[in-house]
Design a protein around this motif. Sequence first.
Motif, PDB file in Angstrom:
ATOM      1  N   ARG A   1      38.720  30.648  41.733  1.00 51.42           N
ATOM      2  CA  ARG A   1      39.562  30.529  42.938  1.00 51.42           C
ATOM      3  C   ARG A   1      39.117  30.479  44.227  1.00 51.42           C
ATOM      4  O   ARG A   1      39.347  29.790  45.051  1.00 51.42           O
ATOM      5  CB  ARG A   1      40.848  31.268  42.658  1.00 51.42           C
ATOM      6  CG  ARG A   1      42.011  30.761  41.640  1.00 51.42           C
ATOM      7  CD  ARG A   1      43.157  31.484  41.977  1.00 51.42           C
ATOM      8  NE  ARG A   1      43.488  32.572  41.309  1.00 51.42           N
ATOM      9  CZ  ARG A   1      43.760  32.813  40.009  1.00 51.42           C
ATOM     10  NH1 ARG A   1      44.247  31.880  39.327  1.00 51.42           N
ATOM     11  NH2 ARG A   1      43.847  34.242  39.455  1.00 51.42           N
ATOM     12  N   LYS A   2      38.241  31.749  44.252  1.00 54.91           N
ATOM     13  CA  LYS A   2      37.702  31.921  45.698  1.00 54.91           C
ATOM     14  C   LYS A   2      36.690  30.574  45.885  1.00 54.91           C
ATOM     15  O   LYS A   2      36.693  30.646  47.174  1.00 54.91           O
ATOM     16  CB  LYS A   2      36.788  33.212  45.511  1.00 54.91           C
ATOM     17  CG  LYS A   2      37.222  34.402  46.277  1.00 54.91           C
ATOM     18  CD  LYS A   2      36.231  35.488  46.430  1.00 54.91           C
ATOM     19  CE  LYS A   2      36.966  36.482  47.215  1.00 54.91           C
ATOM     20  NZ  LYS A   2      36.201  37.705  47.433  1.00 54.91           N
ATOM     21  N   ARG A   3      35.975  30.117  45.069  1.00 54.59           N
ATOM     22  CA  ARG A   3      35.197  29.051  45.330  1.00 54.59           C
ATOM     23  C   ARG A   3      35.899  27.920  45.775  1.00 54.59           C
ATOM     24  O   ARG A   3      35.444  27.085  46.670  1.00 54.59           O
ATOM     25  CB  ARG A   3      34.634  28.895  44.156  1.00 54.59           C
ATOM     26  CG  ARG A   3      33.028  29.218  43.774  1.00 54.59           C
ATOM     27  CD  ARG A   3      32.424  28.496  42.554  1.00 54.59           C
ATOM     28  NE  ARG A   3      31.058  29.353  42.572  1.00 54.59           N
ATOM     29  CZ  ARG A   3      30.747  30.331  41.597  1.00 54.59           C
ATOM     30  NH1 ARG A   3      31.541  30.151  40.484  1.00 54.59           N
ATOM     31  NH2 ARG A   3      29.633  31.015  41.499  1.00 54.59           N
ATOM     32  N   GLU A   4      37.129  27.642  45.150  1.00 58.98           N
ATOM     33  CA  GLU A   4      37.877  26.532  45.423  1.00 58.98           C
ATOM     34  C   GLU A   4      38.553  26.763  47.001  1.00 58.98           C
ATOM     35  O   GLU A   4      38.591  25.578  47.613  1.00 58.98           O
ATOM     36  CB  GLU A   4      39.110  26.480  44.510  1.00 58.98           C
ATOM     37  CG  GLU A   4      39.631  25.157  44.196  1.00 58.98           C
ATOM     38  CD  GLU A   4      38.587  24.029  44.326  1.00 58.98           C
ATOM     39  OE1 GLU A   4      37.555  24.088  43.494  1.00 58.98           O
ATOM     40  OE2 GLU A   4      38.673  22.991  45.021  1.00 58.98           O
ATOM     41  N   ASN A   5      38.931  27.790  47.153  1.00 58.51           N
ATOM     42  CA  ASN A   5      39.449  28.316  48.453  1.00 58.51           C
ATOM     43  C   ASN A   5      38.602  28.051  49.761  1.00 58.51           C
ATOM     44  O   ASN A   5      39.080  27.705  50.778  1.00 58.51           O
ATOM     45  CB  ASN A   5      40.113  29.641  48.353  1.00 58.51           C
ATOM     46  CG  ASN A   5      40.718  30.085  49.823  1.00 58.51           C
ATOM     47  OD1 ASN A   5      41.534  29.679  50.282  1.00 58.51           O
ATOM     48  ND2 ASN A   5      40.067  31.129  50.493  1.00 58.51           N
ATOM     49  N   VAL A   6      37.447  28.444  49.563  1.00 61.19           N
ATOM     50  CA  VAL A   6      36.357  28.646  50.714  1.00 61.19           C
ATOM     51  C   VAL A   6      36.175  27.043  51.103  1.00 61.19           C
ATOM     52  O   VAL A   6      35.418  26.780  52.111  1.00 61.19           O
ATOM     53  CB  VAL A   6      35.142  29.332  50.452  1.00 61.19           C
ATOM     54  CG1 VAL A   6      34.427  28.574  49.359  1.00 61.19           C
ATOM     55  CG2 VAL A   6      34.412  29.597  51.730  1.00 61.19           C
ATOM     56  N   LYS A   7      36.003  26.166  50.175  1.00 60.66           N
ATOM     57  CA  LYS A   7      35.808  24.659  50.494  1.00 60.66           C
ATOM     58  C   LYS A   7      36.377  24.268  51.837  1.00 60.66           C
ATOM     59  O   LYS A   7      37.507  24.295  52.086  1.00 60.66           O
ATOM     60  CB  LYS A   7      35.984  23.703  49.242  1.00 60.66           C
ATOM     61  CG  LYS A   7      35.059  24.087  48.074  1.00 60.66           C
ATOM     62  CD  LYS A   7      35.121  22.703  47.110  1.00 60.66           C
ATOM     63  CE  LYS A   7      34.407  23.107  45.957  1.00 60.66           C
ATOM     64  NZ  LYS A   7      35.014  22.755  44.665  1.00 60.66           N
ATOM     65  N   GLY A   8      35.608  23.455  52.663  1.00 64.45           N
ATOM     66  CA  GLY A   8      36.047  23.029  53.987  1.00 64.45           C
ATOM     67  C   GLY A   8      36.449  24.054  55.071  1.00 64.45           C
ATOM     68  O   GLY A   8      36.935  23.731  56.075  1.00 64.45           O
TER      69      GLY A   8
ATOM     70  N   PRO B   1      41.386  41.216  43.772  1.00 62.27           N
ATOM     71  CA  PRO B   1      40.041  41.546  43.800  1.00 62.27           C
ATOM     72  C   PRO B   1      39.274  40.226  43.030  1.00 62.27           C
ATOM     73  O   PRO B   1      39.623  39.703  42.099  1.00 62.27           O
ATOM     74  CB  PRO B   1      39.666  42.820  43.122  1.00 62.27           C
ATOM     75  CG  PRO B   1      41.031  42.838  42.551  1.00 62.27           C
ATOM     76  CD  PRO B   1      42.172  42.098  43.079  1.00 62.27           C
ATOM     77  N   THR B   2      37.976  40.218  43.029  1.00 57.50           N
ATOM     78  CA  THR B   2      37.115  39.220  42.487  1.00 57.50           C
ATOM     79  C   THR B   2      36.574  39.906  41.152  1.00 57.50           C
ATOM     80  O   THR B   2      35.334  40.368  40.851  1.00 57.50           O
ATOM     81  CB  THR B   2      35.846  38.800  43.336  1.00 57.50           C
ATOM     82  OG1 THR B   2      36.414  38.631  44.395  1.00 57.50           O
ATOM     83  CG2 THR B   2      35.499  37.532  42.677  1.00 57.50           C
ATOM     84  N   THR B   3      37.523  40.208  40.187  1.00 55.82           N
ATOM     85  CA  THR B   3      37.008  40.797  38.962  1.00 55.82           C
ATOM     86  C   THR B   3      37.121  40.035  37.726  1.00 55.82           C
ATOM     87  O   THR B   3      37.008  40.423  36.617  1.00 55.82           O
ATOM     88  CB  THR B   3      38.100  42.149  38.723  1.00 55.82           C
ATOM     89  OG1 THR B   3      39.485  41.577  38.756  1.00 55.82           O
ATOM     90  CG2 THR B   3      37.838  42.949  39.829  1.00 55.82           C
ATOM     91  N   SER B   4      37.514  38.638  37.834  1.00 55.12           N
ATOM     92  CA  SER B   4      37.470  37.780  36.588  1.00 55.12           C
ATOM     93  C   SER B   4      36.805  36.438  36.984  1.00 55.12           C
ATOM     94  O   SER B   4      36.798  36.001  38.213  1.00 55.12           O
ATOM     95  CB  SER B   4      38.840  37.637  36.013  1.00 55.12           C
ATOM     96  OG  SER B   4      39.552  36.862  37.130  1.00 55.12           O
ATOM     97  N   ILE B   5      36.512  35.768  36.041  1.00 57.13           N
ATOM     98  CA  ILE B   5      35.674  34.497  36.103  1.00 57.13           C
ATOM     99  C   ILE B   5      36.810  33.416  36.795  1.00 57.13           C
ATOM    100  O   ILE B   5      36.453  32.781  37.638  1.00 57.13           O
ATOM    101  CB  ILE B   5      35.228  33.785  34.749  1.00 57.13           C
ATOM    102  CG1 ILE B   5      34.388  34.919  34.066  1.00 57.13           C
ATOM    103  CG2 ILE B   5      34.857  32.512  34.948  1.00 57.13           C
ATOM    104  CD1 ILE B   5      33.016  34.721  34.641  1.00 57.13           C
ATOM    105  N   GLU B   6      38.047  33.615  36.496  1.00 57.72           N
ATOM    106  CA  GLU B   6      39.104  32.864  36.870  1.00 57.72           C
ATOM    107  C   GLU B   6      39.158  33.022  38.338  1.00 57.72           C
ATOM    108  O   GLU B   6      39.359  32.162  39.317  1.00 57.72           O
ATOM    109  CB  GLU B   6      40.526  33.243  36.391  1.00 57.72           C
ATOM    110  CG  GLU B   6      41.442  32.150  35.984  1.00 57.72           C
ATOM    111  CD  GLU B   6      42.864  32.877  35.333  1.00 57.72           C
ATOM    112  OE1 GLU B   6      42.560  33.866  34.678  1.00 57.72           O
ATOM    113  OE2 GLU B   6      43.705  32.096  35.656  1.00 57.72           O
TER     114      GLU B   6
END
Length: 442
Positions: free
Chosen positions: A107-114, A98-103
């Motif tokens: 990672r989510k931000r990086e993954n969605v790219k492209g 889950p999206t519960t930490s800055i880290e």
Amino acid sequence: MAELVIKNSHLVLPEGVVDAGLVIGAGKIKDIVKDSALPEADTVVDAGGKYILPGMIDVHVHMREPGAVSKEGWVTGSKAAVAGGVTTLFDMPNTQPPTTSIEELARKRENVKGKSLVDYGFHFAATPDNQEELKKLFGGIASVKFYTCSTVGSLLIDNDAVIFEDFRILGEKQLISTVHAENQVMIDYWMNALKESGEDVSPLTYAKARGNICASESLNSLIYLSKSAGNKLHVAHISTLEEVNLVRKFKDPQLTAEVSPHHLFLSLDDVGRLGSYSRVNPPLRSEVDNGALWEGLFDGTIDMIASDHAPHLRESKEGDVFTASAGFPELETTLPLLLNETHKSRLTLELIAKITAENPARVFRVKNKGRIEKGFDADLVIVDLDREKVVREEELFTKCGWSPYAGRTLKGWPVKTFVGGNLVFDEGIIYEEKKGREVNYY
Ligand code: NCD
Ligand code: ZN
Ligand code: ZN
């Protein structure tokens, strides 16, 4: 020379529908002028006298990535979005992890790219023990989500002291707290009673047992905590008459609400037909609740419609209602369901633009989106109000491959969707070259 002009259209502007054309360049609306004043352009799109709405901003979507790409993911999910006239979406945090930490957010931000064809943002989630992470947040997210019940991907937070402290922290940062309000103790009590009854529990008995009071009691408490803490509270998928009355009573700019399509267009009357597929949190409600939600939309108590697109594969929707996954795929049908209502005089195109784009952008402070206006992003959907079509599961882009609205005839469908001036959906065909970006907040 302009990059793109769209002519022969009726534009749905906040002040009303006007017959005009659009001049588009560098992803933005450069001008709105009479067709006769349109400049030469590299590309000219003839809208054929159809209506153009601002692209839908869907603030409640479960893209399932990471952790459950067998159910969806950014590639299929964003195809479903553009097919449904959605040009911006906010992803929910109940992924695995889950999206519960800055880290994890990074990672989510990086993954969605492209991957995403639409613009996007992220909701963060509160847990019983991630206050230190909340303190590190400074903008850049849609909101922080609080689940007061253990729904899909359990992120249960049921300690009112922690919720109150978190609300204070987020209030100081002017960040929104979004709540899934259902009281877990009450749910457990009635679910256990059902199980212990030894009866063969039908989906309808199940839905009724998880009654209105579970949601309204929880929301009552959350509104009290929020008013005491002084933060912004956004109510996800409001589903009952009692919650509408609560929000109406305490409504101010710090208290906003969304309704999901299934709580407007489905009810307990559909549970028999849908069987275990009807399971959703909060559950389907009575027609009296449907009516109260429509009233709430008309008088501004409810600010927006958000799909709660929550895809699950058929195999996890089948069988025992206690174990069937909760949630419906909704991205492709929300706008058609709304457009269909214009023929019954229940909705105007102006109100649809307000509850699908203008209000979501205002509440979540999304920069340069939500209206057809000079200088705003060219996120647009051309809709054909005369097109009558049956919802067919085999035509859907969502990976889960089914719909609770299958077989319904709807009149009014998106035919072309533009994200940042790029045509990404055209009469069933998807162009995947151009990718979406993360939104900015003001
Ligand atoms: C959602 C899901 O599947 O992630 N399910 C649902 O029934 N709405 C979770 C949620 O929004 O509570
Ligand atoms: Zn929820
Ligand atoms: Zn949800």
